[in-house]
Enzyme design. Structure first.
Site, PDB file in Angstrom:
ATOM      1  N   ASP A 196     -13.007 -29.512 -15.655  1.00  0.00           N
ATOM      2  CA  ASP A 196     -12.268 -28.954 -16.784  1.00  0.00           C
ATOM      3  C   ASP A 196     -10.843 -28.562 -16.352  1.00  0.00           C
ATOM      4  OD1 ASP A 196     -12.533 -27.935 -19.573  1.00  0.00           O
ATOM      5  OD2 ASP A 196     -12.143 -25.972 -18.647  1.00  0.00           O
ATOM      6  N   GLU A 246     -10.031 -33.492 -16.218  1.00  0.00           N
ATOM      7  CA  GLU A 246      -9.344 -33.300 -17.497  1.00  0.00           C
ATOM      8  C   GLU A 246      -7.950 -32.772 -17.181  1.00  0.00           C
ATOM      9  OE1 GLU A 246      -9.762 -30.963 -21.748  1.00  0.00           O
ATOM     10  OE2 GLU A 246     -10.069 -29.923 -19.866  1.00  0.00           O
ATOM     11  N   HIS A 320     -15.155 -33.026 -27.682  1.00  0.00           N
ATOM     12  CA  HIS A 320     -15.543 -31.831 -28.425  1.00  0.00           C
ATOM     13  C   HIS A 320     -14.355 -30.966 -28.831  1.00  0.00           C
ATOM     14  CE1 HIS A 320     -14.929 -30.787 -24.311  1.00  0.00           C
ATOM     15  NE2 HIS A 320     -14.876 -29.505 -24.640  1.00  0.00           N
TER      16      HIS A 320
HETATM   17  O1  TEU Z   1      -9.887 -28.005 -22.864  1.00  0.00           O
HETATM   18  C1  TEU Z   1      -8.601 -27.921 -22.405  1.00  0.00           C
HETATM   19  C2  TEU Z   1      -7.536 -27.936 -23.411  1.00  0.00           C
HETATM   20  O2  TEU Z   1      -6.454 -27.459 -23.145  1.00  0.00           O
HETATM   21  C3  TEU Z   1      -7.694 -28.538 -24.727  1.00  0.00           C
HETATM   22  O3  TEU Z   1      -8.461 -29.573 -24.964  1.00  0.00           O
HETATM   23  C4  TEU Z   1      -7.715 -27.478 -25.741  1.00  0.00           C
HETATM   24  O4  TEU Z   1      -8.969 -27.264 -26.303  1.00  0.00           O
HETATM   25  C5  TEU Z   1      -6.767 -27.895 -26.823  1.00  0.00           C
HETATM   26  O5  TEU Z   1      -5.628 -28.427 -26.249  1.00  0.00           O
HETATM   27  C6  TEU Z   1      -6.336 -26.710 -27.593  1.00  0.00           C
HETATM   28  O6  TEU Z   1      -5.491 -27.137 -28.598  1.00  0.00           O
HETATM   29  C7  TEU Z   1     -10.929 -27.668 -22.009  1.00  0.00           C
HETATM   30  C8  TEU Z   1     -12.248 -27.797 -22.741  1.00  0.00           C
HETATM   31  O7  TEU Z   1     -12.443 -29.137 -23.071  1.00  0.00           O
HETATM   32  C9  TEU Z   1     -12.233 -26.873 -23.910  1.00  0.00           C
HETATM   33  O8  TEU Z   1     -13.373 -27.005 -24.716  1.00  0.00           O
HETATM   34  C10 TEU Z   1     -12.124 -25.475 -23.370  1.00  0.00           C
HETATM   35  O9  TEU Z   1     -11.985 -24.557 -24.428  1.00  0.00           O
HETATM   36  C11 TEU Z   1     -10.930 -25.310 -22.440  1.00  0.00           C
HETATM   37  O10 TEU Z   1     -10.815 -26.364 -21.498  1.00  0.00           O
HETATM   38  C12 TEU Z   1     -11.076 -24.043 -21.633  1.00  0.00           C
HETATM   39  O11 TEU Z   1     -12.111 -24.168 -20.708  1.00  0.00           O
END
Ligand code: TEU
Length: 554
Positions: A196, A246, A320
């Protein structure tokens, strides 16, 4: 891992996938129940989003204990059963490692709060006075990225929610703790990991205000990130597993380093630039129609840039956190089936490893919630309030959420037309999308012309055609914003992919006359493709070049 370029990965958000014990929440046994389906579809790995102990403020991305399973999802025995059953079907399980931050309920943070300096050094605390945070950085979920703890007279950094405190990767003890977590799950039989927001782990030595943005320029692809990833991969011996990072707001140069095999970092990474082409001025909460020119240019730049330097992309539209692709880049009203298939083809046939997010393969749509009470996601609720503070009306704010909320993709998986879409026998934790009697797995499994069967074909095509899994990519018709066209080549094989991204007819173009090709795949039923001289709305056509046409005649 055998020939990873032929593999396809399926993402499961367990809370919304399948409820096996009638409590309204999906769980691990629900995944085990559905392995036959995933096997039928042909996927090689499933990435399961976090199911560890968590207060669920961010649906599991706020981990309070990395070694145990949240009772909501089941038990360690259930997990072992899942691994065992999946292995029998040659499906590998990938876990989601949330290592940029922990929940503030984690014992490490709790000890820090009690004044233990060793544990304070696990996080990023700074001395300070109330009302004067160390920097002006903003949290990705809205508001300041710092939270004050009066009893300690210190602030701590949280790039996400205030219950998600950022870990201090400068501290070697923290890095060792995280390696132990990997070792633990690896020894359980896990075959891969998704990391993540892993490009945010290395913060700068000096914290300063950002006068032109939210602070991300100081910590994105930060100073020691490559060093830390290398160390983690080396010390846990996971270089041969499927690993994906990610990467938030990253650059091509960094993604090449993250994924070029000589660097010994990760197999592949997600970037999100192509999923911002409908953000007005880069702001997720301001709507604008999809900028197809920008979309195409991003694909061209990333695909060719990564190829030239032996990097490897994860290719995807959905996860998601993203709205449903058919509602966003397709047309879920008039061309639901055609546009969902075209979008699938566009992504799966590019150079990289394709990811399918649960429900995408049946063309699930955004649910179009009509009340703020239907939203559960912390980011959506925070931004709803921010939009109201910024003088948007409730209707306007709700309309923006209908397009942008992460909950768009978190509604329960639509298995069949029974109550609650066969997801559960009880009212699910999150409202369903209303169209599940039309759009569901059971119906599409029985229809060879369905979106689902099209995804199945794409997966098997990747296993048959080396041009798709291993070939080079070059783009055609670069100047045409409406058609995404490319050629994949491997030794003597050549596959041409034409995707009409628009809802109007477009001229057809192939490097050689149509007679030199055979049709591999399409989303309209033409009696004879050689008579096709235009691309219909959202049409996708995949041709294979006949090197020696005579030999191909059966
Ligand atoms: O997501 C990281 C992230 O910055 C984005 O996908 C974020 O949800 C979006 O840009 C906001 O507009 C990851 C996870 O996939 C996400 O579900 C988590 O909330 C986030 O990290 C924190 O762990």
């Amino acid at each position: 891992m055998q020939d990873f370029k032929k593999k396809v990965i399926y993402q499961i958000y367990p809370k919304s996938f399948k409820d096996s014990n009638a409590d309204g929440f999906g769980d691990l046994n629900g995944i085990t129940e559905k392995l036959d389906y995933l096997y039928w579809l042909g996927v090689d790995y499933i990435w399961v989003t976090p199911f560890f102990i968590s207060p669920q403020k961010d649906n599991g991305y706020d981990v309070a204990d990395y070694y145990n399973i949240d009772p909501m999802f089941g038990t360690m025995k259930d997990f072992e059963q899942l691994i065992q059953s999946a292995t029998k079907k040659q499906i590998g399980i990938m876990l989601d490692m949330v290592f940029n931050h922990t929940s503030t309920s984690h014992i490490w943070f709790q000890r820090a709060l009690q004044g233990d300096r060793n544990y304070q050094d696990y996080y990023i605390f700074r001395e300070g006075t109330p009302n004067c945070p160390p920097t002006n950085w903003q949290s990705k979920f809205g508001g300041s990225a710092w939270e004050y703890v009066p009893s300690l007279q210190k602030w701590y950094l949280h790039l996400f929610d205030k219950t998600q405190a950022d870990l201090n990767w400068e501290n070697p003890i923290v890095r060792e703790e995280l390696k132990n977590i990997i070792r633990f799950w690896k020894q359980k039989g896990v075959q891969g990991f998704r990391f993540d927001v892993v490009n945010l782990i290395s913060k700068p030595a000096i914290f300063e205000d950002d006068f032109s943005g939210d602070g991300r320029k100081f910590y994105t692809d930060g100073p020691h990130v490559h060093e830390y990833i290398k160390e983690l991969v080396r010390d846990t011996n996971i270089a041969d597993m499927v690993t994906v990072g990610e990467m938030s707001s990253t650059s091509i140069e960094n993604c090449i380093r993250y994924t070029n095999p000589t660097e010994k970092e990760l197999r592949m990474c997600f970037n999100f630039h192509h999923l911002k082409v409908d953000y007005k001025n880069g702001n997720k909460w301001e709507l604008q129609p999809v900028d197809r020119k920008a979309l195409k240019n991003l694909f061209i730049t990333w695909q060719t840039g990564m190829q030239e330097n032996n990097g490897w992309n994860a290719v995807f539209w959905c996860n998601h956190d993203q709205p449903r692709v058919v509602s966003r880049f397709g047309n879920d009203k008039h061309y639901w089936k055609q546009s969902a298939k075209m979008l699938a083809s566009a992504i799966h046939l590019m150079r990289g490893t394709p990811y399918i997010y649960q429900g995408e393969e049946i063309g699930m749509t955004n649910p179009c919630f009509t009340s703020i009470d239907q939203y559960q996601d912390i980011e959506s609720i925070n931004y709803y309030n921010i939009l109201l503070e910024n003088k948007k009306s409730k209707e306007e704010a709700l309309h923006i959420l209908q397009e942008r909320s992460r909950d768009n993709s978190r509604t329960p998986m639509q298995w069949n037309e029974h109550p609650y879409a066969g997801f559960s026998t009880q009212k699910p934790w999150m409202s369903l999308t209303g169209n599940y009697t039309q759009i569901n797995v059971e119906r599409e499994q029985n229809d060879p012309d369905s979106i689902l069967c099209f995804y199945k074909k794409l997966i098997s095509l990747r296993k048959q055609e080396k041009a798709i899994s291993h070939g080079t990519i070059s783009f055609l018709k670069k100047e045409d914003d409406n058609v995404l066209a490319y050629i994949r080549e491997y030794e003597h094989d050549q596959i041409v992919v034409l995707n009409n991204l628009s809802d109007t007819e477009q001229p057809i173009y192939t490097p050689l006359p149509l007679e030199n090709y055979t049709l591999l795949l399409g989303n309209y039923n033409h009696s004879s493709f050689t008579h096709t001289r235009i691309l219909l709305p959202y049409e996708t056509i995949v041709f294979k070049h006949l090197k020696n046409p005579v030999l191909n005649i059966k």
